[in-house]
Design an enzyme around this catalytic site. Structure first.
Site, PDB file in Angstrom:
ATOM      1  N   HIS A 269       0.916  -0.947   0.092  1.00  0.00           N
ATOM      2  CA  HIS A 269       0.162  -0.110  -0.083  1.00  0.00           C
ATOM      3  C   HIS A 269       0.793   1.174  -0.103  1.00  0.00           C
ATOM      4  O   HIS A 269       1.928   0.912   0.600  1.00  0.00           O
ATOM      5  CB  HIS A 269      -1.005  -0.011   1.379  1.00  0.00           C
ATOM      6  CG  HIS A 269      -2.003   0.987   1.198  1.00  0.00           C
ATOM      7  ND1 HIS A 269      -1.816   2.279   1.338  1.00  0.00           N
ATOM      8  CD2 HIS A 269      -3.301   0.638   0.696  1.00  0.00           C
ATOM      9  CE1 HIS A 269      -3.082   2.870   1.193  1.00  0.00           C
ATOM     10  NE2 HIS A 269      -4.070   2.053   0.691  1.00  0.00           N
TER      11      HIS A 269
ATOM     12  N   ASP B 113      -7.977  -5.186  -0.345  1.00  0.00           N
ATOM     13  CA  ASP B 113      -8.238  -6.314  -1.582  1.00  0.00           C
ATOM     14  C   ASP B 113      -7.972  -7.618  -1.318  1.00  0.00           C
ATOM     15  O   ASP B 113      -8.445  -8.563  -1.920  1.00  0.00           O
ATOM     16  CB  ASP B 113      -7.660  -5.688  -2.652  1.00  0.00           C
ATOM     17  CG  ASP B 113      -8.089  -4.354  -3.140  1.00  0.00           C
ATOM     18  OD1 ASP B 113      -7.704  -3.393  -3.447  1.00  0.00           O
ATOM     19  OD2 ASP B 113      -9.560  -3.893  -3.131  1.00  0.00           O
TER      20      ASP B 113
HETATM   21  C1  SDX Z   1      -6.063  -0.211  -3.189  1.00  0.00           C
HETATM   22  O1  SDX Z   1      -4.467   4.389  -2.166  1.00  0.00           O
HETATM   23  C2  SDX Z   1      -5.391   3.812  -1.568  1.00  0.00           C
HETATM   24  O2  SDX Z   1      -5.707   4.185  -0.305  1.00  0.00           O
HETATM   25  C3  SDX Z   1      -5.840   2.877  -2.281  1.00  0.00           C
HETATM   26  C4  SDX Z   1      -6.929   1.894  -1.509  1.00  0.00           C
HETATM   27  C5  SDX Z   1      -8.178   2.715  -1.299  1.00  0.00           C
HETATM   28  O3  SDX Z   1      -9.010   2.385  -0.307  1.00  0.00           O
HETATM   29  O4  SDX Z   1      -8.525   3.446  -2.195  1.00  0.00           O
HETATM   30  O5  SDX Z   1      -6.283   1.446  -0.465  1.00  0.00           O
HETATM   31  C6  SDX Z   1      -7.274   0.699  -2.393  1.00  0.00           C
HETATM   32  O6  SDX Z   1      -5.745   0.170  -4.188  1.00  0.00           O
HETATM   33  C7  SDX Z   1      -5.149  -1.038  -2.493  1.00  0.00           C
HETATM   34  C8  SDX Z   1      -3.951  -1.353  -3.215  1.00  0.00           C
HETATM   35  C9  SDX Z   1      -4.660  -2.870  -4.074  1.00  0.00           C
HETATM   36  N1  SDX Z   1      -3.513  -2.773  -5.013  1.00  0.00           N
HETATM   37  C10 SDX Z   1      -2.744  -3.960  -5.015  1.00  0.00           C
HETATM   38  O7  SDX Z   1      -2.864  -4.911  -4.392  1.00  0.00           O
HETATM   39  C11 SDX Z   1      -1.853  -4.514  -6.184  1.00  0.00           C
HETATM   40  C12 SDX Z   1      -0.408  -4.873  -5.639  1.00  0.00           C
HETATM   41  N2  SDX Z   1       0.047  -3.818  -4.886  1.00  0.00           N
HETATM   42  C13 SDX Z   1       1.050  -2.952  -5.372  1.00  0.00           C
HETATM   43  O8  SDX Z   1       1.051  -2.991  -6.858  1.00  0.00           O
HETATM   44  C14 SDX Z   1       1.665  -1.781  -4.955  1.00  0.00           C
HETATM   45  O9  SDX Z   1       1.867  -2.283  -3.618  1.00  0.00           O
HETATM   46  C15 SDX Z   1       0.711  -0.538  -4.633  1.00  0.00           C
HETATM   47  C16 SDX Z   1       0.259  -0.139  -5.947  1.00  0.00           C
HETATM   48  C17 SDX Z   1      -0.428  -0.748  -3.822  1.00  0.00           C
HETATM   49  C18 SDX Z   1       1.570   0.446  -4.093  1.00  0.00           C
HETATM   50  O10 SDX Z   1       2.679   0.856  -5.026  1.00  0.00           O
HETATM   51  P1  SDX Z   1       3.785   1.763  -4.517  1.00  0.00           P
HETATM   52  O11 SDX Z   1       3.381   2.799  -3.469  1.00  0.00           O
HETATM   53  O12 SDX Z   1       3.998   2.655  -5.709  1.00  0.00           O
HETATM   54  O13 SDX Z   1       5.147   0.699  -4.365  1.00  0.00           O
HETATM   55  P2  SDX Z   1       5.934   0.295  -5.118  1.00  0.00           P
HETATM   56  O14 SDX Z   1       5.297  -0.041  -6.421  1.00  0.00           O
HETATM   57  O15 SDX Z   1       6.950   1.679  -5.554  1.00  0.00           O
HETATM   58  O16 SDX Z   1       6.754  -0.914  -4.335  1.00  0.00           O
HETATM   59  C19 SDX Z   1       7.741  -0.627  -3.498  1.00  0.00           C
HETATM   60  C20 SDX Z   1       8.526  -1.610  -3.405  1.00  0.00           C
HETATM   61  C21 SDX Z   1       8.887  -2.220  -4.951  1.00  0.00           C
HETATM   62  O17 SDX Z   1      10.081  -3.074  -4.867  1.00  0.00           O
HETATM   63  P3  SDX Z   1      11.750  -2.235  -4.955  1.00  0.00           P
HETATM   64  O18 SDX Z   1      11.695  -1.705  -6.163  1.00  0.00           O
HETATM   65  O19 SDX Z   1      11.872  -1.368  -3.708  1.00  0.00           O
HETATM   66  O20 SDX Z   1      12.585  -3.341  -4.825  1.00  0.00           O
HETATM   67  O21 SDX Z   1       7.598  -2.766  -3.107  1.00  0.00           O
HETATM   68  C22 SDX Z   1       7.498  -4.007  -4.081  1.00  0.00           C
HETATM   69  C23 SDX Z   1       7.982  -3.156  -5.294  1.00  0.00           C
HETATM   70  O22 SDX Z   1       8.461  -3.929  -6.373  1.00  0.00           O
HETATM   71  N3  SDX Z   1       6.190  -4.207  -4.207  1.00  0.00           N
HETATM   72  C24 SDX Z   1       5.699  -5.560  -4.406  1.00  0.00           C
HETATM   73  C25 SDX Z   1       4.233  -5.282  -4.211  1.00  0.00           C
HETATM   74  N4  SDX Z   1       4.101  -4.095  -3.855  1.00  0.00           N
HETATM   75  C26 SDX Z   1       5.123  -3.235  -3.813  1.00  0.00           C
HETATM   76  N5  SDX Z   1       6.421  -6.709  -4.441  1.00  0.00           N
HETATM   77  C27 SDX Z   1       5.631  -7.651  -4.816  1.00  0.00           C
HETATM   78  N6  SDX Z   1       4.153  -7.665  -4.653  1.00  0.00           N
HETATM   79  C28 SDX Z   1       3.483  -6.614  -4.368  1.00  0.00           C
HETATM   80  N7  SDX Z   1       2.351  -6.625  -4.379  1.00  0.00           N
END
Ligand code: SDX
Length: 393
Positions: free
Chosen positions: A272, A329
């Protein structure tokens, strides 16, 4: 950087507004609507009571709640031509595309929603109509997706029971309106109702900041919510869990894939932007998941896979270092499935819950007379070129 512009891709460290609606503390995993902890609202309140709180800022008295519910019932049905719009879609079309189009079409049926400088009561009626009609629209989208007929709103039922009754075919006495089911739906809708400046809410605000009407602003929010990185994750989680189940349930293998930078696979429902601790909603939903499946006597193998996946990830340094926890989710889809919703409807259900938040945020932005949103950029393209005739290229 160039002069006064600070580049902040994804607005990770940029506040775009001042708001009094929802408070998040990502480090402590705290979520409050108008100052009330989400845990108390999920336990003690109803979805319409929470919608009233978010939109008008105060918990309603019994009289105010009764009047609000009556007003919603008065406006709960939808025009015949709107049903015709839906029928023009192929049933197999994704429900979020249907939802986005139908909500955008509402201003054609309610032109008063386009009135410039509308009075407070005219603006209130415009938002009431949207909140009142969305259950009928969402229920009809589900019926259309399953090639079933429309079921009219029954004003003898409360908001959530009426929705379940319309969505599952009007068998008011069926299990779909069992108090256990209605309680679970109220809880899920409350937990999705608002979440400060997430992607879809920011979209509703920026579209509304151009003085665009509420219906088109919310339709834009639906489009933003559709993405699998945002609300679309609840559908993606179930598809992921099914894939892992069909692959033999080897959660360690899939956790390893999620860590592999050369593998596009991500653990959907994990991580998140704001919560660097447990998402408080995920905690409540995980418990509700156990409760509702036990009460309904449902054994869903993907629930066990989800729990093993969560445990494997939380014990893995990769996830711990990045503070990646289950989000709203991760477990919600398992409950939606147990309640009988098709997987492709899950994100539409997220929108049904999020609507009061979108309305409240749009209303606050307009009341605060916020300027049109127009971010800047850091230009990195060609600077000064002279046109070349096509014969010389
Ligand atoms: C919602 O914003 C809100 O409030 C949204 C929400 C709401 O109520 O409105 O809460 C609802 O959208 C919840 C999120 C649902 N999405 C997912 O579950 C999709 C999977 N999660 C990710 O794609 C990610 O965690 C996000 C999109 C939720 C957040 O992305 P960020 O903040 O841009 O973080 P990032 O992608 O830069 O990740 C940081 C690191 C990276 O690794 P490094 O580059 O540091 O090595 O964490 C890793 C990412 O690769 N990472 C994950 C991961 N999420 C982040 N690695 C594996 N699996 C994951 N799910």
């Amino acid at each position: 950087l160039t002069g006064y512009i600070t580049l902040d891709s994804g607005y990770k460290n940029t506040g775009c507004t001042k708001s009094a609606i929802t408070f998040l503390d990502g480090e402590k995993g705290i979520l409050k609507y108008r100052g009330y902890p989400i845990e108390q609202l999920a336990e003690k309140s109803s979805f319409i009571e929470v919608a009233y709180l978010l939109i008008y800022g105060e918990l309603p008295t019994q009289t105010q709640l009764n009047e609000f519910e009556e007003l919603l019932k008065e406006h709960s049905d939808v025009p015949e031509q709107l049903k015709t719009i839906l029928l023009a879609f192929p049933p197999e079309g994704h429900p979020m595309g249907k939802l986005c189009s139908v909500i955008a079409s509402l201003s054609a049926f309610y032109p008063e929603s386009l009135k410039p400088n509308a009075s407070e009561s005219e603006q209130n009626l415009t938002l009431v109509k949207l909140l009142a009609k969305l259950p009928s629209i969402v229920a009809y989208i589900q019926r259309h997706t399953l090639s079933h007929s429309y079921v009219a709103s029954d004003n003898n039922l409360d908001y959530v029971t009426n929705f379940m009754n319309m969505a599952f075919g009007g068998h008011a006495g069926s299990t779909k309106v069992d108090p256990v089911v209605i309680d679970a739906m109220n809880k899920l809708l409350i937990l999705h109702a608002d979440h400060e400046q997430n992607c879809s809410t920011s979209t509703v605000r920026i579209v509304g900041s151009s003085d665009c009407n509420l219906y088109a602003s919310v339709a834009a929010g639906v489009a933003a919510l559709w993405g699998p990185l945002h609300g679309g994750a609840n559908q993606a989680v179930i598809e992921m869990l099914e894939k892992i189940k069909n692959d033999g349930g080897d959660t360690a293998k899939w956790v390893a894939k999620a860590k592999d930078k050369n593998d596009p696979f991500r653990l959907m429902g994990f991580g998140h932007r704001v919560y660097k601790n447990f998402d408080p909603r995920a905690k409540i939903i995980k418990k509700a998941c156990d409760d509702i499946l036990n009460k309904l006597g449902i054994k869903d193998p993907v629930l066990e896979i989800a729990k093993h996946l969560e445990e494997a990830a939380l014990n893995d340094p990769y996830f711990a270092e990045r503070k990646l926890y289950p989000n709203v989710d991760f477990y919600s889809g398992i409950i939606y499935r147990a309640l009988g919703f098709p997987t492709e409807m899950f994100t539409v259900l997220f929108a049904l819950g999020r609507l009061p938040g979108w309305i409240a945020q749009w209303k606050e932005m307009r009341e605060n007379k916020e300027p049109i949103g127009r971010p800047r950029q850091v230009y990195v393209g060609e600077v000064d070129r002279t046109f070349v005739d096509i014969k010389n290229r």
